[in-house]
Design an enzyme around this catalytic site. Sequence first.
Site, mmCIF file in Angstrom:
data_model
loop_
_atom_site.group_PDB
_atom_site.id
_atom_site.type_symbol
_atom_site.label_atom_id
_atom_site.label_comp_id
_atom_site.label_asym_id
_atom_site.label_seq_id
_atom_site.Cartn_x
_atom_site.Cartn_y
_atom_site.Cartn_z
ATOM 1 N NE ARG A 42 -4.355 -1.501 1.833
ATOM 2 C CZ ARG A 42 -5.252 -1.907 2.708
ATOM 3 N NH1 ARG A 42 -5.012 -1.799 4.002
ATOM 4 N NH2 ARG A 42 -6.402 -2.429 2.326
ATOM 5 C CE LYS A 82 -16.907 -6.306 12.653
ATOM 6 N NZ LYS A 82 -17.083 -4.903 13.052
ATOM 7 N N GLY A 142 -6.914 -5.683 2.499
ATOM 8 C CA GLY A 142 -5.616 -5.785 3.175
ATOM 9 C C GLY A 142 -5.147 -7.198 3.420
ATOM 10 N N GLY A 193 -13.565 -3.595 0.989
ATOM 11 C CA GLY A 193 -14.977 -3.244 1.031
ATOM 12 C C GLY A 193 -15.310 -2.148 0.030
#
Length: 385
Positions: free
Chosen positions: A34, A195, A344, A367
């Site tokens: 990143r 999640k 990630g 997301g």
Amino acid sequence: MKFLKDFNFKDKRVLVRFGFDVPLKDGQVTNDFRIRTGVPTIEYLLNQGAKVILLTHLGRPNGQVVEELRVDPIGQKLAQLIDKPVKKLDDCIGSAVVQAIEQMKSGQVILLENVQFHPGEKTKDPSFINLLASLADFFVFEAFGQAHRDYASISGLSKKMPSCAGLLLEKEIENLHQTMDKTEHPFVVIIGGVKISTKIKVIKNYLAKADNLILGGALANTVIRAKGFAIGKSIIEEEMVAQAEKLELTNNKLHIPVDVVASADPTGKSSSRIAPVGKTEPEEMILDIGPDTVHLFNQIIAQAKMIVWNGPMGLFEVGAFNSGSEQVARAVAQSSAFSLVGGGDTICLLGELDLLDKIDHVSTGGGAMLKFLVNEKLPGIEALK
């Protein structure tokens, strides 16, 4: 939306919001992907003669100073990558920050402290936004991985000062639009991670758009539970079971694990076993997908013409439970399909396996990538329009 080429940055203070949320171990960056993706924008601004001020978050400090989440290791890694000094400050607002920026010369780089140390970041506090905006003449947004968050430095600053997308965001939008405009079939979507609450909307969307939708990781546990199967002590979102029950659980396009790696010990130090779904003992947790599931998923991946993947298949950080994620990663990398991967954990996994260069486009967002691809509005991008 404006881009870097639309402005003259010579001798100007430019605040760039990056998403340098990288993994650390013993105070060292363990995967710099990143950070590397941000280098072209930093070098472009330096070549333009700008005073470059960098802002990022790291981890989840929840509005408090957490010593282990200071961004010093990011500054050290960045200095190596751009071969220039990066001056790290101990806050992102305040008199010391203002003074340091006033003393900057063109072509110099400052890295501000973790923006999420301040509660005003997540609450989008107007006074916090104004303090950040006062630091610079221009704002450049590069944190695509956070673009779905409605935070001060994500969607607030663009309304306060001349703003544009950086080179990374421009490339992300271009590549994602290409995927949306030229979807090839069979189109396979793989969604893992923890999640389901943050991904239930995109799961429903992809169930309609994709030819095959594969679910793994802890979020699949919630779906397994919704189907009425025993999951032992596995991680689930109890409040999401009812929502998961509303999914078309009998849809032939939806694929969930048929067998799992189960253990009572998530550290991997105790024994584990392969168990059919529904045969998890009360004290056990589902920690990876089993070999039959790997075979099933890999058959689907092998037939794909286009693949979108976000999220690992299990607790890949622990050696005993990384096999499923690793084998799916290799199947995606070896596929002749156009592959788009983001998030990630997924990037870390591919980096560890040295497979990043085998993926057609690696997105810095997880997301955010999934939501962009199903036409959900992202606050960070909407604010630039």
